[in-house]
Each structure stands twice: as structure tokens, then as C-alpha cells.
Design an enzyme around this catalytic site. Structure first.
Site, short mmCIF file in Angstrom:
data_model
loop_
_atom_site.label_atom_id
_atom_site.label_comp_id
_atom_site.label_asym_id
_atom_site.label_seq_id
_atom_site.Cartn_x
_atom_site.Cartn_y
_atom_site.Cartn_z
CE LYS A 22 24.37 15.74 28.32
NZ LYS A 22 24.99 17.25 28.30
NE ARG A 91 23.18 17.57 24.47
CZ ARG A 91 22.21 16.97 24.60
NH1 ARG A 91 21.89 16.08 23.70
NH2 ARG A 91 21.37 16.90 25.75
N GLY A 100 31.43 21.87 36.51
CA GLY A 100 32.80 22.41 35.89
C GLY A 100 33.08 22.17 34.44
CG MET A 102 32.70 23.78 27.43
SD MET A 102 33.38 23.77 25.69
CE MET A 102 31.97 22.88 25.08
NE ARG A 335 19.70 13.54 34.37
CZ ARG A 335 20.55 14.72 34.38
NH1 ARG A 335 21.58 15.01 34.11
NH2 ARG A 335 19.66 16.18 34.78
CG HIS A 451 33.25 23.42 68.10
ND1 HIS A 451 32.12 23.81 68.85
CD2 HIS A 451 33.66 22.48 68.97
CE1 HIS A 451 31.86 23.36 70.08
NE2 HIS A 451 33.11 22.27 70.07
CB SER A 789 33.10 -4.95 70.78
OG SER A 789 32.64 -3.45 70.32
CB CYS A 857 31.09 -0.59 70.03
SG CYS A 857 32.51 -0.39 70.63
CE1 TYR A 877 28.14 -5.15 68.52
CE2 TYR A 877 28.52 -7.68 68.68
CZ TYR A 877 28.77 -6.41 69.38
OH TYR A 877 29.60 -6.36 70.20
#
Ligand code: ADP
Ligand code: MG
Ligand code: MG
Length: 905
Positions: A22, A91, A100, A102, A335, A451, A789, A857, A877
Site C-alpha cells: 500500500k 492503515r 488478520g 489490523m 494496486r 479422502h 524417468s 513421470c 520432459y
């Protein structure tokens, strides 16, 4: 003496480390000559000093005095001056904005005297007293940590006592009463009166901002986002301007382009006679930005010009806060704006089109995660919907179907042609069958790592978890919604949105994503699937960026696919080969009996006859895959899992035989032999037991069978005029000798097939690197290998000593909370540990064979951060699930244009 305080005139946008986001951007606007209320920023360094020493450094106090006096001289009034007060806001503003921290305190400098000065100067007593009560309320809550409800209850009681509904109807007298009451609350709760000294108010607010760096919410957020804990926050002190001085004043928020759709052209909200936080709080309905043009043309024109300046300067979409005070425009914040996935792609492409940024820069403005969101099917926005409840969005997508409460129902209804949503309190591994066939999964319990969530994401299945209002009675087949009379039954249709977590009643129309159509069928098809101009523009934008990524990428992208249909999809999505074709499924189903025979065989003849029966089936499988991948390489991994996975479960079988014995039924010789073998094969740690190359060496014919099937399939394809490019990969290799033996076998078999079929077969043979020993000795392995691989799933398991199925459910949540890792090492490569093994393995391998082809892989092959790491390490790759191929292509391109250094990982 360190410099802790910077006037807005001294900073710039690149000083975010010191001034926070800011503060740095406020300074940048001042530099550009944009009207910003004067002020100064206390640096993050001061915050760090405060947090270390427990109090503000003396020199900070001195520097604040100097900065404040300069500001007072500028403004021609003093902080809290009785007849003409300077008021300021305090600020917080860290380098990264985070929850969180202020909340902003406005109107600092008001007290029992200056409130009169403000009233006289503004000619508006109501405004002055309302500002004063807001100060005590905000200050009490955020600086003094008093329960905010105490203030809002007192406020509501006062309104009720007076029979008033709107805040704005409170007159001066009422507000004065409220101020007294608020002051009493402060004194009662803190044991000290509300501070009337303006400088005391200011210093207390600054220190409260410093302290808020360490609130639990902020700390948890930093841990999750991997933001270091020692950055600290900056504090901005800024002269107040008032948008609540009458109809000639107001406040607003605007964007230089639409942050939700990406539509070009300005976008924003305006509220007449209001202060900043009123817009966000939604107290009154806002007007669109264009309304300002009619209300105050001069301010509107100036705002438009300023927006243009800012966008040109930042070369990106900007998010802006502004206030008009008596016809004078002030900018309070800017911003680079946050945006949705579609906006990100459209805006990046627009800026390229406008020649404001390069294509490379455009790639940095979008991400693979954003592209993923564009690929899922979507609910029709226009359709009418009844929301039943909301849970956590666990796996994106849109699914509609009948409610089913069990696996059996899921399978039965699906076979009958229905789409189903599997609804469970929570899922467990036994639900897999139902999850596979379901269009979507909905659970009442569990979080994003439950799960259901993990499995659904793995399958790319739409899933909503933890919809706690659902009361699910699986036995009786009902689903109730807490707090309502509604009862749904199996067979009722619902719709779930895995992107928002919403659950709807009935059939909501679903559309395939035009971006997916584009990726699989090309630009024309994608454009045809787009229903409106905005979506067409989105499709073209994705095309522009994805083709540029392909041009820039150093890593190519392959897919993990075991079946011809998956291979075809991968190819359509732009995969340049298959990096992992598993062969386990070739032994399942009806073929399980054959592999059982292989295992139970007592003589070579018995075993060979089982192999003979398996051979044509396997060959057929390979022909299908080589045909789908014609002209592109296909890495086939020889059989990997332990053999007992193909045998009956030890407990089931023992019980079956025991029951037979007890009831006097005859137990066959076969059954006894099977049980003996199952007992023999039982392992304590199958993951570390007889599997992979070890199995191939113990039952030599098994790999032999597969290699022969591959070679024969390739010969068939050649004869048919195709271009098969198989590669043979040996799993779980730990020593060069293991590989050498398999290699000799393979070369002999391939030569035999080539000779007998009269074709020339070139089939590279390589190793999967998934044991730390393999990585560390990759130089000697390289002597025997044509390619490597890295199997980073198993490499993660073996490097950490984690058995994935056991650890994720039992203690990973604690590990996240304790900060052992911010993200699961199975999701994103653990660069310091497992990543280092990859890097060492590469170096070792290339020290012997400089051009040896190397890839990855594991599932990490589809994870953005991991892809950037693999690019840096110099792999050739990555191979990932077919669905992730477009994401990996984009990220491979992004990795190539970024200037990431090894320290970034
Ligand atoms: P946030 O980061 O939560 O947006 P801000 O510091 O931007 O917090 O402030 C909250 C609101 O107060 C914003 O609407 C902002 O424009 C307004 N505000 C902040 N400082 C001033 C000021 N000096 N004068 C007028 N309004 C201000
Ligand atoms: Mg703001
Ligand atoms: Mg493995």
C-alpha cells in the site's frame, strides 16, 4: 540512526519490502503527480525492531514527529487542533496483503475539543459527531482489543430507544449520547479512559498495527502461502479526506478493466455522501461508475484520466480506491488488481494486442491453476437455481445427477443409464467403485484434504465436501437439510458446483467449457462452442498464450496413460508422447486366473503355458496403444506391483476354507495350495518388498513375456505401415547390475523378434529412478540405460520413508499446522530433499552420458511449481495425467520465460 519513516514523496512502487504494498503504491502515485492526501509510511524495519524489542525504538518517535510536523505545515493545520483539526487514518500494509492484519482506523485526532472544530469548519455537526463515535468504536475494537459487539449492541440499543431504523437518522444529540456511552465502555473494559491526546491515539494505533503481524490468522495464512514470518508490516499515516460531507462528496472503488469477466473498459462502484468502508460494507446500494459522470463531470473526467495514467504506468489492470470531497478528487489506494481466471487470460491478451506488454510478459500474468479452472464444465449462469446448502469446494466442475447413497446403488443406476451423485457422510477407500462411476461426490463431513476430496481431485471428478447442514441417513436413504423441513430421497436430482461448493435442487443446465473444446478440437471448434463475444475472446486469448508457451518451452509434455482412449485424449490435448504406460491392468479382470497360474506353477512347463495364454492378450493391448500414439514415443513400464496384489486376500481365503472345513464341505487341493502360496507371499511392507525389477529377476519369464509382447506389437504396427515408438522402462531399479541383466534379456528378445519378423526394431531401454540409491548412483546406471524417468511419487515415499496411504490420513494435518511443510510433498515436489535427488541424479547421469534423455513421470509432472523446478534442473520432459497436459504446457512455457533462480525454490 536508521531511517524508519518515509514521506509519500520519498518512496516508489519498487520499495514494497520496506514500505509494504500500500505504501509503495501511494508513493508511486504521488510521484506520478496524482492527487493523494499527504502522509508518510513507517517501514517494515520499524515493525521488526518493535517485535524484537517489545517497544518502539526511540528514534521512531522522533522521526514520526518530524514527518507529522512537515505534514501539518503542508496542510496548514495540526493533528487534533481544537479549532481546525488535522485528522489522519492509520492503515496497515505488508508486502503481501494478508488476512488478520489490523483494520484501518479512520479519524485519528478527534477528541472532545477538536470535534467542535470539525463541526464548525465543515458546517456539519452531525458529520463531526458521527466521525467521533466511529473513531472510538474502531479504536476500541482494533487498537484496544475490546469486543466489538459491546459497541454495536450499545449503538443498536440507542437506535431502538429512539425508535430509529437508519443510522443516518441519528441526530447530533443522539450521537453525543452514544459517544459518551462508547467512552464509558472503553473505561470499563480497559480500566483507563479513552485517550484524548491525539499523539497518544496515533502512537497506540501504530503499535497495534505492528502487533497485528503476529495474530494467529495472519500467522496461519503466512504458513500456508509460504510467506516468511520475519517480514513485518509497514504502517501508513495519511491525512483524512471526507466523502461524507454531503451530496457533493462520495467514495468509490474502481478497476481499469472488469476484474471478473476481463471485459475491456472501466468498471466500478460509487456511493454518494459516504466514507470508504461504507462501499465494501454494503450499507447502501452503490451506483455504477458512470453515474458519477452525471453527478460530477469534472471529478469523473479526472478519475478517467488518472485510471488511464495508472494502467499505462503499471502496464496492467489496476484496482483503485478514491474519494471525492466537496468536488475534489483524491486517490487513496491503487494496486495491480486481483482477477478471475478468465479475466486474467483476456486482460493479458488485450494488453499484448494493445502492445503494452510483450507475449513473454503476458505468460507471466496467467497461471496453470487459472487455466485448470477454465477447463471444467460449468453451470449455465443464466439458469434459475435453488440453493439447498453450501459446502467446501473440493474438486472443481459441475455435476447433475440422481442422489445415491451407496456403491451398489451408484453402479446399478449408472448401468441403467442414469447420472448419479454419490452422497455420503464421508467416503472411505471402499467407496472407490461408486466414486469412479459417479458424476459428482457430495459429503457432509471432512475438509479439503479428506479422502473424498483427494480421490475426486485425482480423478478430476467434481466434488463438494463438508456440507455440514446435511443430515445423511444412508440406511434409510434420506438426506435432510438442518433447519429446514426438506427431505430428499435416493433418486431425487441434485446439482453440485465443485468450484463454489454450492448444492442445488434439481436439474441445472451444464455446458462444456469452450476452452476445453478449443484445446481438444482446435480454435475453430472452440470459437463455435463459445456462446457470446466475451467467451470467444477468452478462447482466442487462451490460444494466444498457450501457443506462445509451446514456442518458448524447453520441457516437452508427455502424458501418463494406460489405455488407448486415454492416450488419444492426451494426444488431443497436446501431449508429445506417453511418459508412463503402466501394465498392471493387463493382468487384471479375467486375466487374474492366468497370473494366478503363473504364481502357482510348479514346473517350467506349467508356467510357460500360462505365459502363452497371456501373450496374445498383452500384445493386443500394446497394439491399441501404439496405434493411438503412432509417431510419438510411448514409455512402457514393466510390471511393478507385488504379486500378491493379484492373489485373493489372505483373510478372505482363510475364512472361506475354514467355513468349508467346519461344514464338512470338501476343500480342494487347488484351494489349499493357493492358501499356502498366499501365506508365503505375505509381506510386512509390500511397498518395500518383492516388486518391480526384483520380481522381474525372480520370475524371469514375466518381464520376458511383456518385452516380447511389446516387440511383436511394434512389428505388427510396422507391417501395417505405422510408426510405433515404444520405450521399455524398468521399475524400482537400485543397482546397475539389476538393469544390466534385464537389458541383456530384452536385447536378446527384441533381436529375436526382429529377425523372425524381418523388421528392424529400435526400442530404447531405460530405468525409472524412484529409489534414493538409484539417484545417487545414476552415473553407473547410465552405462546400462538409454533414458531415465524420475518416478517422483515413489521417490518421495522412499526419500521420506513415508507410505503415502498411511501418512496422509494420519498425521499430515498436524504437519501442516506445525509448519513441517506448507504443502504436501506428494502434491508439489519437496525441492530441498526429493528435488535435490532429481538434480543429483541428472548431474550424475549426464556426467557419463551428456545427452541422456530424462523426464519425470510422478504426479508432480502436472504441478506448476514442480514443473518450474524441473525446468530449472534441465529435464527434457514432464509426464502427467492427460487432463493436466494443457496446464503443464502453459507452465513449461512460463518457466522458460521467468528469471527464477535456484533460491526461488
Ligand atoms: P483495506 O486494505 O482494508 O482496503 P484501507 O487502509 O484501504 O484498508 O482503508 C479502508 C477504507 O478506508 C478504504 O475504503 C479507504 O479508502 C478508506 N481510507 C483510508 N484512509 C483514508 C483517508 N486518509 N481518508 C479517507 N478515507 C480513507
Ligand atoms: Mg483498501
Ligand atoms: Mg513406482
Amino acid at each position: 540512526m536508521s531511517t524508519f519513516v518515509y514521506a509519500f514523496t520519498e518512496g516508489n512502487k519498487d520499495m514494497k519490502d520496506l514500505l509494504g504494498g500500500k505504501g509503495a503504491n501511494l508513493a508511486e502515485m504521488v510521484k506520478l503527480g496524482i492527487p493523494v492526501p499527504p502522509g508518510f509510511t513507517i517501514s517494515t524495519e520499524a515493525c521488526r525492531a518493535y517485535l524484537e524489542e517489545g517497544h518502539s525504538p526511540d528514534s521512531l518517535q522522533v522521526q514520526v514527529t518530524t514527518a507529522l510536523r512537515n505534514m501539518e505545515a503542508d496542510m496548514g493545520k495540526k493533528l487534533g487542533q481544537a479549532d481546525n483539526p488535522l485528522l489522519v487514518s492509520v492503515r496497515s500494509g505488508a508486502k503481501f496483503s494478508m488476512p488478520g492484519m489490523m483494520e484501518t482506523v479512520l479519524n485519528i485526532g478527534l477528541n472532545d475539543e477538536s470535534v467542535h472544530g470539525l463541526a464548525t469548519r465543515s458546517g456539519n455537526s452531525r458529520f463531526a459527531w458521527d466521525s467521533y463515535r466511529r473513531l472510538i468504536q474502531m479504536f476500541g475494537k482494533t487498537v484496544l482489543d475490546i469486543d466489538g459487539d459491546l459497541f454495536s449492541e450499545a449503538f443498536d440499543n440507542a437506535k431502538e430507544g429512539l425508535g430509529i431504523e437508519q443510522d443516518t437518522d441519528l441526530d447530533v444529540e443522539a450521537l453525543q449520547g452514544i459517544v459518551e456511552e462508547f467512552k464509558a465502555i472503553v473505561e470499563r473494559e480497559t480500566g483507563a479512559p479513552f485517550p484524548l491526546d491525539p499523539r497518544e491515539q496515533l502512537d497506540a494505533a501504530v503499535e497495534a498495527v505492528f502487533r497485528s503481524w503476529n495474530t494467529e490468522r495472519a500467522a496461519i495464512y503466512r504458513r500456508r502461502e509460504r510467506i516468511p514470518h520475519d517480514l513485518g508490516t509497514a504502517v501508513n499515516i495519511q491525512a483524512m479526506v471526507f466523502g461524507n460531507q454531503g451530496s457533493n462528496s462520495g467514495t468509490g472503488v474502481c478497476f481499469t478493466r472488469d476484474p471478473s469477466s476481463g471485459q475491456g473498459g472501466v468498471y466500478g462502484d460509487y456511493l454518494v455522501n459516504a466514507q470508504g468502508e461504507d462501499v465494501v460494507a454494503g450499507i447502501r446500494n452503490t451506483l455504477s461508475l458512470e453515474a458519477l459522470e452525471n453527478i460530477d463531470k469534472a471529478s469523473y473526467d479526472e478519475l478517467m484520466a488518472t485510471m488511464h495514467t495508472l494502467e499505462t504506468h503499471y502496464r496492467d489492470m489496476c484496482d483503485i480506491e478514491f474519494t471525492v470531497e466537496n468536488g475534489k478528487l483524491w486517490l487513496l489506494q491503487t494496486r495491480v488488481g486481483k482477477r478471475t481466471a478468465s479475466a486474467a487470460f483476456r486482460i493479458a491478451a488485450q494488453l499484448v494486442e494493445e502492445k503494452l506488454i510483450t507475449r513473454d510478459e503476458a505468460l507471466a500474468r496467467v497461471s496453470g491453476e487459472q487455466l485448470t479452472q477454465l477447463l471444467f464444465p460449468q453451470f449455465d449462469d443464466e439458469a434459475e437455481k435453488t440453493v439447498l446448502t453450501k459446502g467446501m469446494a473440493a474438486s472443481p466442475g459441475a455435476a447433475v445427477g440422481e442422489i445415491v447413497f451407496s456403491n451398489a446403488q451408484a453402479v446399478e443406476r449408472t448401468n441403467a443409464g442414469a447420472d448419479v451423485i454419490l452422497v455420503r457422510r464421508e467416503t472411505n477407500p471402499d467407496d472407490l467403485e461408486g466414486m469412479v462411476v459417479a458424476a459428482g461426490i457430495l459429503t457432509a463431513r471432512g475438509g479439503k484434504t479428506s479422502h473424498a476430496a483427494e480421490v475426486a481431485r485425482g480423478m478430476g471428478r467434481c466434488c463438494v465436501v463438508g456440507a455440514e447442514a446435511l443430515i445423511i441417513d444412508e440406511k434409510n436413504g434420506t438426506m435432510k437439510i438442518r433447519g429446514t423441513d426438506r427431505v430428499l430421497h435416493a433418486g431425487d436430482v441434485i446439482a453440485i458446483d465443485g468450484t463454489s461448493g454450492e448444492v442445488f435442487l434439481g436439474d441445472v443446465p451444464v455446458m462444456p467449457s469452450p476452452v476445453t473444446v478449443y484445446i481438444s478440437e482446435g480454435l475453430d471448434a472452440g470459437l463455435a462452442a463459445a456462446q457470446d463475444q466475451a467467451t470467444k475472446e477468452l478462447v482466442t486469448s487462451v490460444h494466444l498464450l498457450l501457443t506462445h508457451a509451446d514456442r518458448r518451452a524447453k520441457l516437452t509434455v508427455r502424458a501418463n496413460a494406460d489405455a488407448p482412449e486415454d492416450a488419444a485424449r492426451a494426444r488431443a490435448y497436446g501431449a508429445t508422447g506417453i511418459g508412463l504406460c503402466r501394465t498392471e491392468h493387463m493382468f487384471l479382470g479375467d486375466r487374474r486366473q492366468l497370473i494366478e497360474k503363473v504364481i502357482l506353477a510348479e514346473t517350467d512347463e506349467q508356467r510357460d503355458s500360462a505365459f502363452d495364454a497371456l501373450f496374445p492378450l498383452q500384445k493386443g493391448d500394446f497394439i491399441g496403444i501404439f496405434e493411438a500414439m503412432d509417431g510419438l514415443p510411448t514409455t512402457v513400464r514393466l510390471i511393478d506391483p507385488p504379486l500378491h496384489e493379484f492373489l485373493p486376500d489372505i483373510t478372505d481365503l482363510s475364512v472361506k476354507i475354514a467355513v468349508k472345513e467346519a461344514t464338512g464341505e470338501e476343500v480342494t487341493e487347488e484351494e489349499r495350495k493357493l492358501l499356502d502360496t498366499v501365506r508365503e507371499q505375505h509381506e510386512q511392507n509390500p511397498m518395500l518388498g518383492l516388486r518391480g525389477v526384483r520380481l522381474g529377476l525372480k520370475i524371469r519369464g514375466l518381464f520376458g513375456l511383456q518385452i516380447r509382447a511389446i516387440a511383436e506389437a511394434a512389428a505388427d504396427r510396422l507391417e501395417a505401415g505405422g510408426h510405433p515408438l515404444p520405450e521399455i522402462m524398468v521399475p524400482l531399479v537400485g543397482s546397475a547390475r539389476e538393469l544390466q541383466i534385464i537389458r541383456e534379456d530384452a536385447e536378446r528378445i527384441i533381436a529375436e523378434v526382429g529377425e523372425s519378423r524381418g523388421v528392424k526394431l529400435t526400442i530404447p531401454i531405460g530405468a525409472m529412478i524412484e529409489l534414493p540409491r538409484a539417484a545417487i548412483t545414476a552415473d553407473s546406471l547410465a552405462e546400462e540405460a538409454d533414458f531415465f524417468s524420475f518416478g517422483t511419487n515413489d521417490l518421495t515415499q522412499t526419500a521420506w520413508g513415508f507410505s503415502r496411504d498411511d501418512v496422509e490420513a494420519t498425521f499430515f494435518n498436524e504437519y501442516f499446522d506445525l509448519g513441517v511443510f506448507g504443502v504436501s510433498p506428494f502434491e508439489s515436489i519437496d525441492t530441498r530433499g526429493v528435488g535435490n535427488l532429481v538434480s543429483v541424479g541428472m548431474k550424475n547421469a549426464r556426467s557419463v552420458k551428456p545427452s541422456i534423455h530424462c523426464g519425470v513421470c510422478g504426479e508432480h509432472g502436472g504441478d506448476p511449481l514442480s514443473i518450474h523446478f524441473f525446468h530449472k534442473v534441465g529435464l527434457d520432459y514432464v509426464s502427467c495425467s492427460p487432463f493436466r497436459v494443457p496446464v503443464a504446457r502453459l507452465e513449461a512455457g512460463r518457466a522458460a520465460v521467468s528469471n527464477e533462480s535456484p533460491d526461488d525454490f
